[in-house]
Design an enzyme around this catalytic site. Structure first.
Site, PDB file in Angstrom:
ATOM      1  N   ARG A 121       0.059  25.728  45.365  1.00 29.49           N
ATOM      2  CA  ARG A 121      -0.684  26.448  46.266  1.00 29.49           C
ATOM      3  C   ARG A 121      -0.180  26.399  47.785  1.00 29.49           C
ATOM      4  NH1 ARG A 121      -6.778  27.230  43.537  1.00 29.49           N
ATOM      5  NH2 ARG A 121      -5.795  28.494  41.764  1.00 29.49           N
ATOM      6  N   GLN A 126       1.513  32.453  47.077  1.00 27.65           N
ATOM      7  CA  GLN A 126       0.076  33.032  46.615  1.00 27.65           C
ATOM      8  C   GLN A 126       0.496  34.426  45.559  1.00 27.65           C
ATOM      9  OE1 GLN A 126      -1.615  34.052  50.454  1.00 27.65           O
ATOM     10  NE2 GLN A 126      -2.484  32.077  50.523  1.00 27.65           N
ATOM     11  N   ASP A 129       0.768  33.216  41.943  1.00 27.78           N
ATOM     12  CA  ASP A 129      -0.421  32.292  41.115  1.00 27.78           C
ATOM     13  C   ASP A 129      -1.069  33.013  40.228  1.00 27.78           C
ATOM     14  OD1 ASP A 129      -2.408  30.374  40.825  1.00 27.78           O
ATOM     15  OD2 ASP A 129      -2.949  30.350  42.786  1.00 27.78           O
ATOM     16  N   SER A 132      -5.009  32.286  40.231  1.00 30.95           N
ATOM     17  CA  SER A 132      -5.868  32.885  41.239  1.00 30.95           C
ATOM     18  C   SER A 132      -6.063  34.385  40.715  1.00 30.95           C
ATOM     19  CB  SER A 132      -5.200  33.154  42.384  1.00 30.95           C
ATOM     20  OG  SER A 132      -5.520  31.617  43.041  1.00 30.95           O
ATOM     21  N   TYR A 229      -7.904  22.251  45.093  1.00 29.98           N
ATOM     22  CA  TYR A 229      -8.720  22.178  43.973  1.00 29.98           C
ATOM     23  C   TYR A 229      -9.995  20.943  44.436  1.00 29.98           C
ATOM     24  CZ  TYR A 229      -5.525  24.487  40.975  1.00 29.98           C
ATOM     25  OH  TYR A 229      -4.552  25.468  40.533  1.00 29.98           O
TER      26      TYR A 229
END
Length: 375
Positions: A121, A126, A129, A132, A229
């Site tokens: 992350r 991004q 991912d 997400s 996280y």
């Protein structure tokens, strides 16, 4: 470089790892793309659309023959990969912690398996991912599912016959799924509150117009693990959180739980005793049910009623919005591979920061440090 796109074989899996949009982009990079017959059918991507985008469509054996990169949503059964060439990349959501034996099989077959859920992350990753992108739509779908089962209206309504109160929705776990759940519930007119073990999420909750419910002045409030996280909390914090949640949950109509800790069972957030305090007709949606569940009594793949409260435990929630989640998943994979595409080599060449993070197997061995550390 030949890229193979597989039809998913896992029960209930309707997504596909490439869409006609991303196939066209891979072809533009100079790749040959082969798609298994009816791979995208459940995600509204026809074989004709893939052909129009420049892909060949055929059987699994034809698709795998000579492929250097294999794309999938879930890690395929090794027995279904007959004909795959040693050294080929398998790029998918592999669930390495939950499917360790399968990772060992991939290693034995000489496959270089790349787990997209291990994507670091960091800012430049991004757009790659999958957690997400899929969680975003899961959070949305959780609210829609709750609204469909809830026997009352969401927004406050003032009528000549009287006022209908707004539904009270409580979101537990404010990652990507939780934030989208807050936003969706707010759009539907609910009165929304939310909680998380990470102190940094307090401002995010407020920015979406929801009320933050946080344990104060207890050691361990930060709750921030690696990669953004949540991490496990102290016993002191867990006790204080349970007391706070118990008093709050009794006033809620709908609760949506989203809490996960990578590589470990989902933390238990709601007990049977807490469920009993909710009024009959209440709804709980457990988005972590497949990882052990945040809610006592939640059953994977079922909607059960406990103390008059419906507990929803749908499996594979992203697959229930297959067209949109496939589009996002496919873009994640394209963004990943295209970012490292070497025009001279005619294939992607990974760097160490991202390559070492996502690579699970190579040269006949399991090589991922996170997986090896887990035993």
């Amino acid at each position: 470089m030949k890229i193979a796109v597989l039809k998913e074989q896992a029960a209930g899996e309707r997504r596909v790892a490439a869409t006609p949009e991303t196939v066209k982009k891979f072809v533009a990079l100079g790749a040959d793309v082969a798609v298994e017959q009816s791979a995208g059918e459940a995600a509204c991507c026809s074989d004709a659309a893939y052909r129009d985008a420049g892909a060949n469509v055929g059987s699994r054996a034809d698709v795998l023959a000579g492929a250097g990169i294999v794309l999938a949503v879930q890690g395929p059964d090794p027995d279904s990969l007959n004909g795959i060439e040693p050294g080929s990349w398998l790029v998918a959501g592999l669930n390495p912690f939950g499917e360790r034996a399968r990772m060992d099989r991939y290693a034995e077959m000489g496959i270089e398996a790349l787990a997209m859920e291990f994507m670091p992350r960091i800012t430049r990753a991004q757009s790659m991912d999958i957690l997400s992108s899929q969680s975003n739509l899961s959070g949305y779908k959780a609210v829609i599912d709750a609204a469909a089962e809830y026997g009352r209206a969401f927004p406050m309504m003032m009528t000549a016959a009287g006022t209908v109160s707004a539904a009270r929705v409580f979101i537990m776990g404010v990652g990507v799924a939780g934030l989208q759940a807050i936003a969706t519930a707010r759009r539907l007119g609910a009165q929304v509150s939310a909680t998380d073990v990470r102190a940094a999420t307090k401002e995010q909750i407020q920015s979406l117009g929801a009320k933050p419910i946080f344990v104060e002045d207890v050691k361990g409030i930060e709750g921030e693990g690696t990669g953004g996280y949540a991490t496990e909390m102290s016993d002191e914090y867990k006790k204080a959180q349970a007391e706070l949640v118990s008093s709050h949950i009794a006033k809620q109509d709908i609760v949506i739980t989203t809490a996960l800790i990578p590589g470990k069972p989902a933390p238990r957030l709601i007990s049977d005793a807490q469920i009993a305090t909710m009024r009959p007709g209440g709804i709980i949606v457990d988005l972590a049910v497949e990882q052990g569940g945040n809610v006592e009594g939640a059953v994977p793949g079922e909607i059960v009623t406990v103390h008059g409260v419906k507990i929803m435990g749908h499996r594979n929630v992203p697959s229930r919005l297959a067209a949109d989640t496939s589009a996002l998943f496919a873009r994640n994979l394209f963004n990943f591979l295209s970012a490292f595409w070497d025009k001279d080599a005619g294939k992607p060449v990974l760097d160490t920061e991202i390559g070492d993070a996502v690579r699970v197997t190579k040269d006949g061995k399991v090589v991922n440090e996170r997986l090896l550390a887990a035993g």
